[in-house]
Write an enzyme that holds these catalytic residues in place. Structure first.
Site, PDB file in Angstrom:
ATOM      1  CB  ALA A  30       1.812  -4.879   8.915  1.00 22.13           C
TER       2      ALA A  30
ATOM      3  CB  SER B 246      -1.350   0.738   8.391  1.00 22.39           C
ATOM      4  OG  SER B 246      -1.492  -0.072   9.548  1.00 22.39           O
ATOM      5  CG  ASP B 247      -3.584  -5.069   5.602  1.00 20.75           C
ATOM      6  OD1 ASP B 247      -4.440  -4.528   4.873  1.00 20.75           O
ATOM      7  OD2 ASP B 247      -3.661  -6.246   5.982  1.00 20.75           O
ATOM      8  CD  GLN B 248      -6.408  -4.782  13.140  1.00 23.84           C
ATOM      9  OE1 GLN B 248      -7.631  -4.809  12.991  1.00 23.84           O
ATOM     10  NE2 GLN B 248      -5.822  -4.084  14.107  1.00 23.84           N
TER      11      GLN B 248
ATOM     12  CE  LYS C  29      -3.958  -2.135   2.341  1.00 26.47           C
ATOM     13  NZ  LYS C  29      -4.792  -2.169   3.590  1.00 26.47           N
TER      14      LYS C  29
END
Length: 210
Positions: A115, A78-80, A62
């Site tokens: 992250a 960011s990613d979850q 991203k």
């Protein structure tokens, strides 16, 4: 990873590579001017990919995708991904899928891997980090699950629960060293990576001699 960038008098544009209102509201706490941009990244897990690896790969993808469009900017991605026994749990999207997720998680401990990546295409700077959060769910009955989902409708949240809202009533415990990670953006780590990228949050506050 790239080397830490020198502190600059005029910081680069800051872009949050996300359209999530949760991440936007969290980043606003740092009182930095920033824009948002949709990263347009395929979030499909790869075969055999662990939740932790998936979250890290997507956060970096991203940030890189937005940085390619805005090369001068410092971009946050960011990613979850929720992790139940090694299986990823994404955003449910619908009521029925949210019911399934919460039934699977009741009485269990789920790890939410949040992250983070910060990228600047012009300088080649890249830095990453990961904030795992261990969440223990209560042994919920079906009526509890139904009442919660009808009240909060958390269908855009990984794991089907908003811990910053009514979802806290579903939980027995949260274990984390970065308190905003579960909401979607680990701010302690964000501040640290921004410093490495050349932006010192406290030095950007107005009315203070530098």
């Amino acid at each position: 990873m790239g080397e830490s960038a020198p502190m600059t008098a005029l910081p680069r544009p800051l872009i949050l590579g996300s359209t999530s209102r949760y991440r936007r509201e969290l980043l606003e706490r740092l009182r930095l001017p920033f824009e948002t941009a949709a990263p347009d990244v395929d979030e499909t897990p790869r075969p055999g990919e662990t939740p932790e690896t998936l979250a890290s790969r997507l956060a970096l993808a991203k940030a890189r995708a937005v940085a390619a469009r805005f090369p001068r900017a410092l971009v946050i991605g960011s990613d979850q991904v929720a992790d139940l026994d090694g299986q990823p749990l994404g955003k449910p999207g619908t009521h029925d899928r949210a019911v399934e997720q919460l039934r699977a998680m009741r009485g269990r401990t789920v790890v939410f891997h949040t992250a983070l990546a910060v990228v600047c295409a012009e300088t080649g700077f890249e830095a990453e980090d990961l904030a795992p959060v261990r969440v223990r769910f209560r042994d919920l009955d079906d009526a509890d699950i139904e009442r919660y989902l009808r009240a909060e409708q958390p269908y855009d949240c990984a794991g089907s629960a908003k811990a910053e809202g009514l979802g806290i009533a579903l939980l027995d415990a949260i274990e984390s060293d970065d308190p905003t990670a579960l909401i979607g953006l680990p701010l302690i780590r964000t501040v640290a990576l921004l410093r490495r990228g050349g932006v010192d949050v406290l030095n950007r506050l107005p009315g203070i001699a530098r």
